[in-house]
Design an enzyme around this catalytic site. Structure first.
Site, PDB file in Angstrom:
ATOM      1  N   GLY A  41       0.848  -1.197   0.000  1.00  0.00           N
ATOM      2  CA  GLY A  41       0.000   0.000   0.000  1.00  0.00           C
ATOM      3  C   GLY A  41       0.876   1.237   0.000  1.00  0.00           C
ATOM      4  O   GLY A  41       2.072   1.168   0.295  1.00  0.00           O
TER       5      GLY A  41
ATOM      6  N   GLN B 276       3.152   9.930   1.358  1.00  0.00           N
ATOM      7  CA  GLN B 276       4.443   9.233   1.498  1.00  0.00           C
ATOM      8  C   GLN B 276       5.409   9.596   0.368  1.00  0.00           C
ATOM      9  O   GLN B 276       6.609   9.360   0.487  1.00  0.00           O
ATOM     10  CB  GLN B 276       4.235   7.707   1.565  1.00  0.00           C
ATOM     11  CG  GLN B 276       3.533   7.259   2.843  1.00  0.00           C
ATOM     12  CD  GLN B 276       3.356   5.768   2.901  1.00  0.00           C
ATOM     13  OE1 GLN B 276       2.377   5.239   2.365  1.00  0.00           O
ATOM     14  NE2 GLN B 276       4.288   5.069   3.515  1.00  0.00           N
TER      15      GLN B 276
ATOM     16  N   CYS C 240       5.869  -0.358   7.505  1.00  0.00           N
ATOM     17  CA  CYS C 240       5.550   0.877   6.794  1.00  0.00           C
ATOM     18  C   CYS C 240       6.784   1.301   5.992  1.00  0.00           C
ATOM     19  O   CYS C 240       7.897   1.311   6.528  1.00  0.00           O
ATOM     20  CB  CYS C 240       5.172   1.974   7.792  1.00  0.00           C
ATOM     21  SG  CYS C 240       4.750   3.537   7.004  1.00  0.00           S
ATOM     22  N   LEU C 241       6.559   1.652   4.740  1.00  0.00           N
ATOM     23  CA  LEU C 241       7.680   2.057   3.883  1.00  0.00           C
ATOM     24  C   LEU C 241       8.305   3.356   4.375  1.00  0.00           C
ATOM     25  O   LEU C 241       9.453   3.647   4.051  1.00  0.00           O
ATOM     26  CB  LEU C 241       7.199   2.209   2.432  1.00  0.00           C
ATOM     27  CG  LEU C 241       6.617   0.922   1.823  1.00  0.00           C
ATOM     28  CD1 LEU C 241       6.032   1.195   0.445  1.00  0.00           C
ATOM     29  CD2 LEU C 241       7.675  -0.173   1.742  1.00  0.00           C
TER      30      LEU C 241
ATOM     31  N   HIS D 274      -4.443   1.385   7.938  1.00  0.00           N
ATOM     32  CA  HIS D 274      -3.069   1.894   8.035  1.00  0.00           C
ATOM     33  C   HIS D 274      -2.890   3.070   7.061  1.00  0.00           C
ATOM     34  O   HIS D 274      -2.347   4.115   7.427  1.00  0.00           O
ATOM     35  CB  HIS D 274      -2.102   0.749   7.699  1.00  0.00           C
ATOM     36  CG  HIS D 274      -0.665   1.128   7.602  1.00  0.00           C
ATOM     37  ND1 HIS D 274       0.304   0.664   8.472  1.00  0.00           N
ATOM     38  CD2 HIS D 274       0.006   1.914   6.715  1.00  0.00           C
ATOM     39  CE1 HIS D 274       1.478   1.159   8.131  1.00  0.00           C
ATOM     40  NE2 HIS D 274       1.334   1.925   7.062  1.00  0.00           N
ATOM     41  N   GLU D 275      -3.373   2.904   5.831  1.00  0.00           N
ATOM     42  CA  GLU D 275      -3.201   3.959   4.813  1.00  0.00           C
ATOM     43  C   GLU D 275      -4.075   5.174   5.128  1.00  0.00           C
ATOM     44  O   GLU D 275      -3.660   6.318   4.915  1.00  0.00           O
ATOM     45  CB  GLU D 275      -3.514   3.413   3.412  1.00  0.00           C
ATOM     46  CG  GLU D 275      -2.654   2.244   2.960  1.00  0.00           C
ATOM     47  CD  GLU D 275      -1.158   2.501   3.033  1.00  0.00           C
ATOM     48  OE1 GLU D 275      -0.737   3.666   2.940  1.00  0.00           O
ATOM     49  OE2 GLU D 275      -0.403   1.524   3.212  1.00  0.00           O
TER      50      GLU D 275
ATOM     51  N   HIS E 218      -2.365   7.434   7.396  1.00  0.00           N
ATOM     52  CA  HIS E 218      -1.396   8.330   6.735  1.00  0.00           C
ATOM     53  C   HIS E 218      -2.073   9.630   6.311  1.00  0.00           C
ATOM     54  O   HIS E 218      -1.474  10.701   6.374  1.00  0.00           O
ATOM     55  CB  HIS E 218      -0.799   7.664   5.490  1.00  0.00           C
ATOM     56  CG  HIS E 218       0.364   6.756   5.766  1.00  0.00           C
ATOM     57  ND1 HIS E 218       1.533   7.197   6.336  1.00  0.00           N
ATOM     58  CD2 HIS E 218       0.541   5.429   5.530  1.00  0.00           C
ATOM     59  CE1 HIS E 218       2.380   6.179   6.433  1.00  0.00           C
ATOM     60  NE2 HIS E 218       1.803   5.090   5.959  1.00  0.00           N
TER      61      HIS E 218
HETATM   62  O1  K1U Z   1       4.046   2.252   4.001  1.00  0.00           O
HETATM   63  C1  K1U Z   1       2.948   1.756   3.761  1.00  0.00           C
HETATM   64  O2  K1U Z   1       1.926   2.333   4.076  1.00  0.00           O
HETATM   65  C2  K1U Z   1       2.901   0.426   3.077  1.00  0.00           C
HETATM   66  C3  K1U Z   1       2.865  -0.758   4.018  1.00  0.00           C
HETATM   67  C4  K1U Z   1       1.431  -1.232   4.131  1.00  0.00           C
HETATM   68  C5  K1U Z   1       1.113  -2.141   5.273  1.00  0.00           C
HETATM   69  C6  K1U Z   1       1.814  -3.293   5.511  1.00  0.00           C
HETATM   70  C7  K1U Z   1       1.466  -4.130   6.558  1.00  0.00           C
HETATM   71  C8  K1U Z   1       0.388  -3.814   7.348  1.00  0.00           C
HETATM   72  C9  K1U Z   1      -0.298  -2.663   7.117  1.00  0.00           C
HETATM   73  C10 K1U Z   1       0.038  -1.834   6.061  1.00  0.00           C
HETATM   74  C11 K1U Z   1       3.771  -1.833   3.427  1.00  0.00           C
HETATM   75  O3  K1U Z   1       3.559  -2.269   2.345  1.00  0.00           O
HETATM   76  S1  K1U Z   1       5.106  -2.393   4.379  1.00  0.00           S
HETATM   77  C12 K1U Z   1       5.823  -3.680   3.351  1.00  0.00           C
HETATM   78  C13 K1U Z   1       5.028  -4.942   3.345  1.00  0.00           C
HETATM   79  O4  K1U Z   1       4.168  -5.142   4.168  1.00  0.00           O
HETATM   80  C14 K1U Z   1       5.278  -5.963   2.311  1.00  0.00           C
HETATM   81  C15 K1U Z   1       6.271  -5.818   1.382  1.00  0.00           C
HETATM   82  C16 K1U Z   1       6.479  -6.798   0.409  1.00  0.00           C
HETATM   83  C17 K1U Z   1       5.707  -7.921   0.389  1.00  0.00           C
HETATM   84  C18 K1U Z   1       4.721  -8.089   1.328  1.00  0.00           C
HETATM   85  C19 K1U Z   1       4.491  -7.111   2.281  1.00  0.00           C
HETATM   86 ZN    ZN Z   2       2.654   3.228   6.084  1.00  0.00          ZN
END
Ligand code: K1U
Ligand code: ZN
Length: 176
Positions: free
Chosen positions: A47, A52, A95-96, A137-138, A141
């Protein structure tokens, strides 16, 4: 399409409340959503909210397809959570914008959302499982809230310090 830089803590822009999109879904907005999706796939993540990448608009992209499955990109313009259930679900979030930090957050297990999609059509649907976790979560943000804001002050500060240190280390390695 372009890969944009993802802001990381403690960038103050991540604390901004994003503004609603006015005037519907235009080609310019679709180009922004294309960039967001490409940036999210490149990271990689599941997401991404526009803030971001430094754009304070209420826009989210997401793809919850598993490895080997066909991509399932989803686009949310002016999303709103209009109903949640009392039951909660704990999930280990990442979270990225807080790279390499993962911790458990408890959120409503299901929520009903309304938004405009890529073509500007209104959608009203219930989310559950990872979809419910990720959209909440998004949506956080868009309000300037990060998942670490749901943790204790100590855990939050430790997470920020860890990201700061990693950024400094990367800068030093680049300079060497
Ligand atoms: O930064 C963000 O908002 C994105 C975040 C979204 C998220 C992940 C887990 C729980 C709630 C919200 C991510 O994508 S973190 C990376 C991640 O979860 C992932 C990366 C590669 C493959 C699978 C998962
Ligand atoms: Zn995030």
């Amino acid at each position: 399409m372009a890969i944009r830089e993802i802001l990381t803590v403690p960038d103050p822009r991540l604390k901004e409340v994003s503004k609603p999109v006015e005037g519907g879904v235009t080609d310019e907005l679709r180009a922004l959503m294309d960039d967001m999706l490409e940036t999210m796939y490149d990271a990689p993540g599941i997401g991404l909210a526009a803030i971001q990448i430094g754009v304070p608009l209420r826009i989210i992209v997401m793809d919850l397809a598993k490895e080997g499955e066909e991509p399932q990109p989803k686009y949310f313009v002016n999303p709103e959570i209009v109903e949640t259930v009392e039951e909660t679900l704990p999930y280990e979030e990442g979270c990225l914008s807080v790279p390499d930090i993962f911790d458990e957050v408890e959120r409503p297990a299901r929520c009903r959302i309304q938004y405009m999609d890529y073509d500007g059509f209104k959608v009203d649907e219930w989310c559950e499982g990872l979809y419910a976790v990720c959209i909440q979560h998004e949506m956080d943000h868009l309000e300037g809230t990060l998942f670490i804001d749901h943790l204790s002050r100590l855990k939050r500060q430790r997470a920020i310090d860890k990201v700061k240190k990693a950024k400094l280390r990367a800068l030093r390695e680049d300079a060497a």
